[in-house]
Motif scaffolding. Structure first.
Motif, PDB file in Angstrom:
ATOM      1  N   TYR A 196      30.109  96.133 -12.056  1.00  0.00           N
ATOM      2  CA  TYR A 196      31.123  95.113 -11.795  1.00  0.00           C
ATOM      3  C   TYR A 196      30.539  93.706 -11.922  1.00  0.00           C
ATOM      4  O   TYR A 196      31.200  92.778 -12.407  1.00  0.00           O
ATOM      5  N   SER A 197      29.283  93.531 -11.506  1.00  0.00           N
ATOM      6  CA  SER A 197      28.683  92.199 -11.415  1.00  0.00           C
ATOM      7  C   SER A 197      28.151  91.672 -12.739  1.00  0.00           C
ATOM      8  O   SER A 197      27.738  90.510 -12.823  1.00  0.00           O
ATOM      9  N   ALA A 198      28.163  92.487 -13.776  1.00  0.00           N
ATOM     10  CA  ALA A 198      27.465  92.151 -15.027  1.00  0.00           C
ATOM     11  C   ALA A 198      27.888  90.821 -15.628  1.00  0.00           C
ATOM     12  O   ALA A 198      27.057  90.094 -16.175  1.00  0.00           O
ATOM     13  N   GLY A 199      29.162  90.470 -15.544  1.00  0.00           N
ATOM     14  CA  GLY A 199      29.621  89.245 -16.205  1.00  0.00           C
ATOM     15  C   GLY A 199      29.727  88.045 -15.295  1.00  0.00           C
ATOM     16  O   GLY A 199      30.145  86.964 -15.732  1.00  0.00           O
ATOM     17  N   HIS A 254      21.066  92.729 -19.089  1.00  0.00           N
ATOM     18  CA  HIS A 254      20.523  94.084 -18.928  1.00  0.00           C
ATOM     19  C   HIS A 254      21.356  94.952 -17.983  1.00  0.00           C
ATOM     20  O   HIS A 254      21.117  96.159 -17.889  1.00  0.00           O
ATOM     21  N   LEU A 255      22.316  94.352 -17.272  1.00  0.00           N
ATOM     22  CA  LEU A 255      23.035  95.097 -16.241  1.00  0.00           C
ATOM     23  C   LEU A 255      23.875  96.258 -16.769  1.00  0.00           C
ATOM     24  O   LEU A 255      23.924  97.316 -16.125  1.00  0.00           O
ATOM     25  N   PRO A 256      24.576  96.115 -17.897  1.00  0.00           N
ATOM     26  CA  PRO A 256      25.331  97.273 -18.392  1.00  0.00           C
ATOM     27  C   PRO A 256      24.447  98.501 -18.631  1.00  0.00           C
ATOM     28  O   PRO A 256      24.838  99.631 -18.325  1.00  0.00           O
ATOM     29  N   LEU A 257      23.248  98.274 -19.158  1.00  0.00           N
ATOM     30  CA  LEU A 257      22.315  99.388 -19.339  1.00  0.00           C
ATOM     31  C   LEU A 257      21.820  99.928 -18.000  1.00  0.00           C
ATOM     32  O   LEU A 257      21.724 101.142 -17.796  1.00  0.00           O
ATOM     33  N   LEU A 258      21.510  99.021 -17.088  1.00  0.00           N
ATOM     34  CA  LEU A 258      21.002  99.428 -15.783  1.00  0.00           C
ATOM     35  C   LEU A 258      22.039 100.254 -15.024  1.00  0.00           C
ATOM     36  O   LEU A 258      21.703 101.281 -14.404  1.00  0.00           O
ATOM     37  N   ALA A 259      23.285  99.842 -15.068  1.00  0.00           N
ATOM     38  CA  ALA A 259      24.347 100.583 -14.384  1.00  0.00           C
ATOM     39  C   ALA A 259      24.455 102.000 -14.916  1.00  0.00           C
ATOM     40  O   ALA A 259      24.593 102.969 -14.148  1.00  0.00           O
ATOM     41  N   ARG A 260      24.375 102.149 -16.218  1.00  0.00           N
ATOM     42  CA  ARG A 260      24.479 103.478 -16.819  1.00  0.00           C
ATOM     43  C   ARG A 260      23.224 104.312 -16.564  1.00  0.00           C
ATOM     44  O   ARG A 260      23.299 105.530 -16.400  1.00  0.00           O
ATOM     45  N   PHE A 261      22.083 103.651 -16.525  1.00  0.00           N
ATOM     46  CA  PHE A 261      20.823 104.337 -16.239  1.00  0.00           C
ATOM     47  C   PHE A 261      20.865 104.960 -14.841  1.00  0.00           C
ATOM     48  O   PHE A 261      20.503 106.128 -14.653  1.00  0.00           O
TER      49      PHE A 261
END
Length: 466
Positions: A196-199, A254-261
């Motif tokens: 949620y916080s990525a943007g 990097h957050l979208p990748l981190l969330a999925r990781f």
């Protein structure tokens, strides 16, 4: 006719299948922000929260690796304008005590108005107990009315149906089933929070719901980020606390990748372990732990089964001091490995010297000249080994002495140490030119040994260093 009818049916079926595939691939059903139908929660006012999507990451430039989750917005509304920093923390109902409100109070009270306008705090209420959520939201709305109205605080919830199962999982490391379930759900909580916080900000800071913050932590973070960027080295995670998942800073790209990781490996290991693996995957091989720590663990009881938790960060300093890079020299006899530099560095270290004589000194030589605004010196331990008589000075024009040590050519006195302490603010109002040195000079000898536990300053840059 039958043959034509069969042909039409086959063509129609193929069109229906193709259309279905297209709808599934391109429908908003597969991206976050929309939700499965679910029953209205009694006594809980909420509505669907749309994510502010950032196109910095390739993951969100198309329908790649969709993360299927919906958010309920319980309080506040984020600005559509990206801030410098988004701060995320997840909170659940604890068996003993609650630290969420004090944590939020510390975040906002330790920030200036300018700093508050540069950040947004996102709280995920991750417990499925409706009554607890309703009461917590009511308290947040009462205490943080202004922050909610100004878009500095957002409170969210993710309904239980969006979570994969968290019971009956494999027991890596021979953990008890209850602990496996707890840490696995925690990974999912963080995944949804980060997604949620990525943007919302250029950078993202991960905290826990039981921490206190150092004064002006955002300005300190900004300064450290600028220093890291100037080095032009790869970094994926900066650490502003040595504890768990507290004070970890990421680029929002990097957050979208981190969330999925976190989502993909949620049942494998605790979140702080996963973070280390994620950092290494982004080619940052070693941790970058910055001192002093900006956040301190305040909780006494863990959110897991209310167990006692006494963890404290020894490098945390609540004050606003942030020493610049420097070298430290002294002509006093050092006891064992309690070197002069330890008084300057953050942490529990200190300088311990044998009986000082008149004229002895400890000199700090800054890597870059800066205008000194505040100075704090603390000596002694438990009322013993105090520095009894000394003057504090700032200096200009770095020179090398005959002993191959650095010092300054000229010094100005700013005050004297009294009762083993020295503290002075707004020094720049009287001494507004850039300094290159700070010196503590002994003005009378003493029989007792000497401990200098802290030398702390704040500085500001000058366009005309001397």
């Amino acid at each position: 006719m039958r043959r034509h009818s069969k042909k039409k049916n086959v063509i129609l079926a193929m069109l229906l299948i193709a259309g279905g595939v297209y709808v599934i691939n391109h429908s908003d059903f597969l991206i976050s922000g929309l939700t499965k139908p679910h029953e209205a929660t009694p006594n809980e006012l909420s509505w669907e929260a749309e994510r502010l999507v950032s196109k910095e990451s390739w993951v969100e430039q198309g329908d790649y690796l969709p993360l299927n989750v919906s958010y309920q917005l319980l309080a506040g509304a984020p600005s559509t304008q990206q801030r410098y920093l988004s701060v995320g923390l997840s909170s659940v109902k604890r068996q003993k005590g609650s630290y969420l409100i004090p944590t939020l109070q510390s975040l906002f009270s330790q920030s200036s108005p300018e700093e508050r306008s540069s950040m947004v705090v996102v709280v995920l209420l991750a417990d499925f107990d409706v009554s607890w959520r309703v009461n917590t939201v009511r308290e947040i709305k009462t205490v943080f009315t202004a922050e909610l109205e100004q878009g500095h605080l957002v409170v969210l919830h993710v309904p239980e149906e969006w979570y994969p199962r968290v019971t009956g999982l494999k027991r890596n490391y021979n953990d008890a089933p209850e602990r496996v379930s707890f840490r696995s759900k925690q990974n999912l909580d963080y995944s949804f929070l980060i997604h949620y916080s990525a943007g919302l900000g250029q950078y993202y800071l991960q905290l826990e719901d039981d921490v206190s913050s150092a004064k002006n932590f955002l300005s300190s973070i900004k300064r450290h980020v600028e220093q890291q960027e100037a080095k032009k080295t790869t970094w994926a995670m900066l650490e502003f606390s040595a504890l768990g998942f507290i004070g970890k800073l990421y680029r929002s790209a990097h957050l979208p990748l981190l969330a999925r990781f976190l989502f993909l490996f949620y049942q494998e290991m605790p979140c702080d372990w996963l973070m280390s693996h994620f950092r290494e995957l982004l080619t940052q091989n070693k941790p970058i732990l910055l001192k002093p720590s900006l956040f301190q663990h305040m909780g006494t009881f863990s959110s897991f089964q209310g167990t006692y938790n006494k963890l404290k960060d020894k490098d945390f300093e609540e004050g606003l001091y942030s020493n610049p890079a420097a070298e430290v020299y002294s002509d006093m006899s050092t006891y064992q490995k309690h070197f002069p530099k330890l008084a300057w560095d953050a942490g529990e270290g200190f300088f311990w010297g044998r009986s000082p004589e008149k004229g002895n000194y400890l000199t700090v030589v800054f890597t870059d000249p800066a205008v000194v605004t505040e100075i704090f010196v603390e000596t002694g331990s438990g009322g013993k080994d105090l520095l009894e008589s000394a003057v504090v000075e700032i200096g200009h024009n770095v020179v090398t002495t005959e002993e191959e040590k650095k010092s300054c050519k000229e010094f100005q006195s700013v005050g004297t140490i009294e009762n083993g302490r020295f503290e002075m603010q707004e020094i720049d109002k009287k001494y507004n030119s850039a300094s290159s040195c700070l010196r503590i000079q002994v003005t009378a000898g003493q029989k007792d040994w000497l401990i200098i536990s802290k030398i702390r300053i704040t500085t500001k840059q000058s366009t005309h260093p001397q």
